[in-house]
Motif scaffolding. Structure first.
Motif, PDB file in Angstrom:
ATOM      1  N   LYS A 476      19.650  27.932 -55.826  1.00  0.00           N
ATOM      2  CA  LYS A 476      20.767  27.644 -54.925  1.00  0.00           C
ATOM      3  C   LYS A 476      22.074  28.146 -55.531  1.00  0.00           C
ATOM      4  CE  LYS A 476      18.714  23.468 -52.899  1.00  0.00           C
ATOM      5  NZ  LYS A 476      17.424  23.539 -53.574  1.00  0.00           N
ATOM      6  N   SER A 477      22.984  28.616 -54.683  1.00  0.00           N
ATOM      7  CA  SER A 477      24.310  28.991 -55.159  1.00  0.00           C
ATOM      8  C   SER A 477      25.084  27.736 -55.511  1.00  0.00           C
ATOM      9  CB  SER A 477      25.066  29.791 -54.086  1.00  0.00           C
ATOM     10  OG  SER A 477      25.438  28.949 -53.015  1.00  0.00           O
ATOM     11  N   LEU A 478      26.165  27.902 -56.274  1.00  0.00           N
ATOM     12  CA  LEU A 478      26.973  26.744 -56.657  1.00  0.00           C
ATOM     13  C   LEU A 478      27.537  26.033 -55.430  1.00  0.00           C
ATOM     14  CD1 LEU A 478      28.907  28.241 -59.710  1.00  0.00           C
ATOM     15  CD2 LEU A 478      26.850  26.811 -59.734  1.00  0.00           C
ATOM     16  N   GLU A 479      27.866  26.808 -54.409  1.00  0.00           N
ATOM     17  CA  GLU A 479      28.417  26.215 -53.194  1.00  0.00           C
ATOM     18  C   GLU A 479      27.338  25.440 -52.423  1.00  0.00           C
ATOM     19  OE1 GLU A 479      30.966  28.778 -54.998  1.00  0.00           O
ATOM     20  OE2 GLU A 479      29.026  29.431 -54.217  1.00  0.00           O
ATOM     21  N   GLU A 480      26.093  25.929 -52.443  1.00  0.00           N
ATOM     22  CA  GLU A 480      24.994  25.216 -51.783  1.00  0.00           C
ATOM     23  C   GLU A 480      24.667  23.909 -52.504  1.00  0.00           C
ATOM     24  OE1 GLU A 480      22.419  28.920 -49.872  1.00  0.00           O
ATOM     25  OE2 GLU A 480      22.057  28.304 -51.932  1.00  0.00           O
ATOM     26  N   ILE A 481      24.780  23.923 -53.827  1.00  0.00           N
ATOM     27  CA  ILE A 481      24.501  22.707 -54.603  1.00  0.00           C
ATOM     28  C   ILE A 481      25.501  21.615 -54.258  1.00  0.00           C
ATOM     29  CG2 ILE A 481      24.447  21.737 -56.938  1.00  0.00           C
ATOM     30  CD1 ILE A 481      23.389  24.476 -57.871  1.00  0.00           C
ATOM     31  N   GLU A 482      26.757  22.013 -54.041  1.00  0.00           N
ATOM     32  CA  GLU A 482      27.779  21.039 -53.649  1.00  0.00           C
ATOM     33  C   GLU A 482      27.374  20.331 -52.354  1.00  0.00           C
ATOM     34  OE1 GLU A 482      32.521  20.868 -52.425  1.00  0.00           O
ATOM     35  OE2 GLU A 482      31.665  22.698 -53.268  1.00  0.00           O
ATOM     36  N   LYS A 483      26.849  21.090 -51.392  1.00  0.00           N
ATOM     37  CA  LYS A 483      26.415  20.503 -50.127  1.00  0.00           C
ATOM     38  C   LYS A 483      25.187  19.609 -50.326  1.00  0.00           C
ATOM     39  CE  LYS A 483      28.138  24.463 -47.468  1.00  0.00           C
ATOM     40  NZ  LYS A 483      27.765  25.619 -46.609  1.00  0.00           N
ATOM     41  N   LEU A 484      24.358  19.956 -51.310  1.00  0.00           N
ATOM     42  CA  LEU A 484      23.151  19.177 -51.588  1.00  0.00           C
ATOM     43  C   LEU A 484      23.477  17.725 -51.910  1.00  0.00           C
ATOM     44  CD1 LEU A 484      20.015  19.427 -52.160  1.00  0.00           C
ATOM     45  CD2 LEU A 484      20.640  19.795 -54.538  1.00  0.00           C
ATOM     46  N   PHE A 485      24.550  17.505 -52.673  1.00  0.00           N
ATOM     47  CA  PHE A 485      24.922  16.149 -53.065  1.00  0.00           C
ATOM     48  C   PHE A 485      25.597  15.380 -51.929  1.00  0.00           C
ATOM     49  CE2 PHE A 485      24.116  17.817 -57.216  1.00  0.00           C
ATOM     50  CZ  PHE A 485      23.740  16.718 -57.962  1.00  0.00           C
ATOM     51  N   GLN A 486      25.955  16.067 -50.864  1.00  0.00           N
ATOM     52  CA  GLN A 486      26.570  15.397 -49.728  1.00  0.00           C
ATOM     53  C   GLN A 486      25.531  14.848 -48.763  1.00  0.00           C
ATOM     54  OE1 GLN A 486      29.060  18.499 -48.220  1.00  0.00           O
ATOM     55  NE2 GLN A 486      30.593  18.287 -49.844  1.00  0.00           N
ATOM     56  N   ASP A 487      24.251  15.166 -49.005  1.00  0.00           N
ATOM     57  CA  ASP A 487      23.163  14.742 -48.123  1.00  0.00           C
ATOM     58  C   ASP A 487      22.443  13.551 -48.747  1.00  0.00           C
ATOM     59  OD1 ASP A 487      20.903  14.428 -46.555  1.00  0.00           O
ATOM     60  OD2 ASP A 487      20.580  16.584 -46.300  1.00  0.00           O
ATOM     61  N   ASP A 488      22.528  12.393 -48.119  1.00  0.00           N
ATOM     62  CA  ASP A 488      21.889  11.179 -48.651  1.00  0.00           C
ATOM     63  C   ASP A 488      20.385  11.367 -48.823  1.00  0.00           C
ATOM     64  OD1 ASP A 488      24.317   9.951 -48.655  1.00  0.00           O
ATOM     65  OD2 ASP A 488      24.019   8.903 -46.741  1.00  0.00           O
ATOM     66  N   ARG A 489      19.760  12.042 -47.890  1.00  0.00           N
ATOM     67  CA  ARG A 489      18.309  12.178 -47.948  1.00  0.00           C
ATOM     68  C   ARG A 489      17.875  13.072 -49.095  1.00  0.00           C
ATOM     69  NH1 ARG A 489      17.548  14.063 -41.878  1.00  0.00           N
ATOM     70  NH2 ARG A 489      19.424  15.160 -42.583  1.00  0.00           N
ATOM     71  N   GLU A 490      18.703  14.091 -49.431  1.00  0.00           N
ATOM     72  CA  GLU A 490      18.380  14.951 -50.568  1.00  0.00           C
ATOM     73  C   GLU A 490      18.508  14.178 -51.867  1.00  0.00           C
ATOM     74  OE1 GLU A 490      17.208  17.840 -50.714  1.00  0.00           O
ATOM     75  OE2 GLU A 490      17.644  18.925 -48.886  1.00  0.00           O
ATOM     76  N   TRP A 491      19.481  13.255 -51.917  1.00  0.00           N
ATOM     77  CA  TRP A 491      19.744  12.506 -53.146  1.00  0.00           C
ATOM     78  C   TRP A 491      18.687  11.438 -53.395  1.00  0.00           C
ATOM     79  CZ3 TRP A 491      22.399  12.220 -57.499  1.00  0.00           C
ATOM     80  CH2 TRP A 491      22.599  10.983 -58.103  1.00  0.00           C
ATOM     81  N   GLU A 492      18.250  10.764 -52.346  1.00  0.00           N
ATOM     82  CA  GLU A 492      17.338   9.633 -52.497  1.00  0.00           C
ATOM     83  C   GLU A 492      15.890  10.068 -52.336  1.00  0.00           C
ATOM     84  OE1 GLU A 492      18.511   6.790 -49.639  1.00  0.00           O
ATOM     85  OE2 GLU A 492      20.465   6.393 -50.552  1.00  0.00           O
ATOM     86  N   GLY A 493      15.045   9.534 -53.194  1.00  0.00           N
ATOM     87  CA  GLY A 493      13.617   9.694 -53.039  1.00  0.00           C
ATOM     88  C   GLY A 493      13.087  11.062 -53.354  1.00  0.00           C
ATOM     89  N   GLY A 494      13.806  11.861 -54.140  1.00  0.00           N
ATOM     90  CA  GLY A 494      13.334  13.180 -54.490  1.00  0.00           C
ATOM     91  C   GLY A 494      13.685  14.190 -53.440  1.00  0.00           C
TER      92      GLY A 494
END
Length: 527
Positions: A476-494
Motif C-alpha cells: 500500500k502507498s503511504l496515503e492508502e495506509i492513512e485511509k486504512l486506519f480510518q476504517d473501523d473494520r480494517e482496524w478490528e478483528g484483523g
C-alpha cells in the motif's frame, strides 16, 4: 505485385517489433537505474543506524575492560550502558522538529556529527565523568538517527519495495552490533588502558562515510512538497519511481496529503494538538506505532545484546576471550536473519512475519530462562544458553526488529509523520534505557534466569498485540495506509486479505453493474 506488398508489410511489421523492443529495452534500463538509485539512497541513509548498532555491540565487551581500568561500580556500569538510550530520547524529540525545519537529509548529517563528537570524547576519557559526557553526546546523535533514517527511507521508497528498503536501518543496526562484537574480540588482547578506547574510537568511522553519502542522497520529496518546492520534489520522484506518469500521480497524492492542494497547512502547534488530542484514526496509529516500538525493547533484546557476556558467564563460561567469541556468534546470527527478513517482508507481509517472530522469541526466552535456572554450569547448560540466545536474536531479526521500524515510519500521515515518529522513537529509547539500566540489579534480585522468564511473559503479550493492533500494510502507498486506519473494520478483528477484498469488490461491481460506469468499475478493481 502481391509479393512486393507482402514484403513491405513484413518490413513495417519488423520495424514495429524493433520499435517495441527498443521501448522495452529503454524501460528496462530506466527501471534498473531507478532501483539502483533508490537502493543506494537507502544504504547511505542507513549508515546512521550502524552507529547505534556498533555502540550497543562494542559496549557489551568494552564495559568489561572499562570496569577494570576505571574501577567503576556495578551501578555506574548500569548507568553507563543505559544512559545512552535514555538521553537519545531528547535527540528523537528534537529530531522531529529539526527534520521538519532543515530537512530529512541534513538531520541525518547532524546526527552523524553529534555522535562523532561524543565517540571521540569517550575514546579519550580519563575518568568516568568525562566518559559519561561523551556518552550523553553520542546518545543525542543516536536519537536523531533512529528517528529520521526510517522516515527518510519510507518517504523516498516506492510502495512495492518500501518494506524491504525501510528494513535497511535494522540491517545496519545488526551489522553495527556484529562489527562491535568483532572489535571487542580483535582488541581484547591489548593492554586494558588502551583496548576499550580503541574499541570505542572505531565507532567514528561510519559517521565519516555519512559525509560522503550527503553528495549522493536527495532530500525527501515529501519534505520538499511540505516546503512548497514541488518542482524539486518532482525531480526526486522521477529518479525514485520507474514510470513518469506514476511519479506525477504520486506528486499529486503527496500534495493533497500535505495540504497544499487548497487545504490549510498544519502549523506545528496544530500537529501537537492533534497528537495530544487524537482522532480515533490517529489514536490507532499512535497505539500501533508507539506500541510496537515499546514491545521491541521491553522483550529484552537490548539487554540480551548489551549483557550477553553476563548471560554466558551465568551459564558457565568464564574466560573473557570465550565470552567475546560467543557474542560474535550471536552477532553473526542476528545479521544473517535480518537479511532473510529483507527478502520476505514485501512478499509474506508484515503480520505473518510478526507472528513468527513474537511466538519464536517467546519460546526461546522461556527456554533460556529454564536452562539458566535448572541446568547449572554444565556443558549442556552452556550449549542450550548459546542456542536459545541465538534463537532469540534470530526470531527478533526476522520480524520484530525490522517491522517495528517499517510500521512506525509508514503508518502516520505526512503532516504528523516526523513528530509522531519522534514520539515512537522516544518510547523505544526510554524502554531500552530502563531495561539496560535495571538488568543487572533485577538479575541480582531474581537471578538471570528469572529475569528472562519475565521477558518471555512480556513477549507472549506482544503476540496478542500483533494480532489486535497491527494492520497489514504490504503493497500500500503511504496515503492508502492513512485511509486504512480510518476504517473501523480494517482496524478490528484483523485485516481482510487482498484476494478476499478483490473478490468482494468484483461481487459488488457485478451486483451493481447496471449503476456503475466502466471507469467506476476500473477504479473498484484498482482499489
Amino acid at each position: 505485385m502481391g509479393t512486393e506488398e507482402n514484403g513491405v508489410e513484413r518490413q513495417k511489421k519488423y520495424r514495429r517489433m524493433d520499435s517495441d523492443w527498443m521501448e522495452d529495452d529503454v524501460e528496462a534500463v530506466r527501471r534498473s537505474n531507478t532501483n539502483k538509485y533508490v537502493l543506494a539512497c537507502a544504504i547511505f541513509a542507513s549508515l546512521n543506524s550502524v552507529l547505534l548498532g556498533y555502540d550497543v555491540g562494542v559496549m557489551s565487551g568494552a564495559i568489561i575492560f572499562i570496569q577494570e581500568d576505571l574501577k567503576i561500580t556495578e551501578v555506574q556500569e548500569e548507568v553507563l550502558v543505559g544512559i545512552l538510550s535514555i538521553i537519545s530520547l531528547f535527540g528523537s524529540l528534537v529530531g522531529g522538529k529539526t527534520s521538519d525545519a532543515i530537512g530529512r537529509k541534513w538531520t541525518i548529517a547532524l546526527a552523524a556529527a553529534v555522535f562523532q563528537l561524543g565517540a571521540a570524547i569517550m575514546a579519550l576519557a580519563p575518568n568516568f565523568e568525562v566518559l559519561i559526557t561523551g556518552r550523553l553526546l553520542a546518545g543525542v546523535g543516536i536519537g536523531f538517527g533512529v528517528m529520521i533514517t526510517p522516515v527518510y527511507i519510507a518517504e523516498i521508497s516506492p510502495a512495492t519495495a518500501r518494506g524491504s528498503l525501510t528494513s535497511f536501518p535494522e540491517i545496519s543496526i545488526n551489522l553495527g552490533i556484529l562489527l562491535g562484537y568483532i572489535s571487542n574480540y580483535a582488541f581484547s588482547g591489548l593492554p586494558v588502558h588502551y583496548n576499550w578506547r580503541i574499541m570505542l574510537a572505531v565507532g567514528i568511522l561510519p559517521s565519516v562515510f555519512i559525509g560522503f553519502a550527503l553528495f549522493v542522497i536527495p532530500e525527501s520529496p515529501r519534505w520538499l512538497v511540505m516546503k512548497n518546492r514541488a518542482e524539486e520534489a518532482k525531480l526526486v520522484l522521477s529518479k525514485t519511481i520507474e514510470n513518469e506518469i506514476e511519479a506525477e500521480e504520486r506528486l499529486a497524492d503527496i500534495q493533497q496529503a500535505a495540504g497544499l492542494s487548497g487545504a490549510e497547512k498544519y502549523a506545528e502547534k496544530a500537529v501537537w494538538q492533534e497528537l495530544l488530542r487524537p482522532s480515533p484514526a490517529v489514536r490507532r496509529m499512535l497505539v500501533t506505532g508507539c506500541g510496537i516500538q515499546v514491545f521491541q525493547q521491553i522483550t529484552g533484546m537490548d539487554a540480551t545484546v548489551y549483557y550477553s557476556p553476563t548471560i554466558f558467564r551465568d551459564a558457565g563460561i568464564h574466560s573473557n576471550t570465550e565470552l567475546l567469541a560467543a557474542t560474535v556468534a550471536v552477532g553473526f546470527t542476528k545479521t544473517l536473519f535480518i537479511l532473510i527478513a529483507i527478502f520476505l517482508i514485501d512478499r509474506a507481509g508484515r503480520k505473518p512475519l510478526l507472528y513468527i517472530s513474537t511466538i519464536g522469541m517467546t519460546g526461546c526466552l522461556l527456554g533460556l530462562s529454564l536452562s539458566l535456572s535448572f541446568l547449572g554450569n554444565g556443558p549442556l547448560g552452556i550449549q542450550l544458553a548459546i542456542l536459545f540466545v541465538c534463537g532469540n536474536v534470530a526470531f527478533f531479526s526476522v520480524g520484530m526488529g525490522p517491522i517495528c521500524w517499517v510500521l512506525s515510519s509508514e503508518i502516520f500521515p505526512l503532516r504528523l509523520r516526523a513528530q509522531a515518529s519522534a514520539l515512537g522513537a522516544v518510547g523505544s529509547r526510554v524502554s531500552s534505557g530502563v531495561i539496560a539500566m535495571s538488568f543487572l540489579s533485577v538479575s541480582r534480585a531474581i537471578t538471570v534466569g528469572g529475569t528472562f522468564f519475565v521477558f518471555s511473559l512480556i513477549s507472549a503479550v506482544s503476540v496478542a498485540f500483533a494480532f489486535r493492533c497491527v494492520p497489514e500494510t504490504k503493497g500500500k502507498s503511504l496515503e492508502e495506509i492513512e485511509k486504512l486506519f480510518q476504517d473501523d473494520r480494517e482496524w478490528e478483528g484483523g485485516q481482510v486479505e487482498m484476494a478476499d477484498r478483490e473478490h468482494l469488490v468484483h461481487m459488488t461491481v457485478h451486483s451493481h453493474g447496471d449503476s456503475l460506469t466502466i471507469e467506476e468499475q476500473q477504479n473498484f478493481d484498482q482499489h
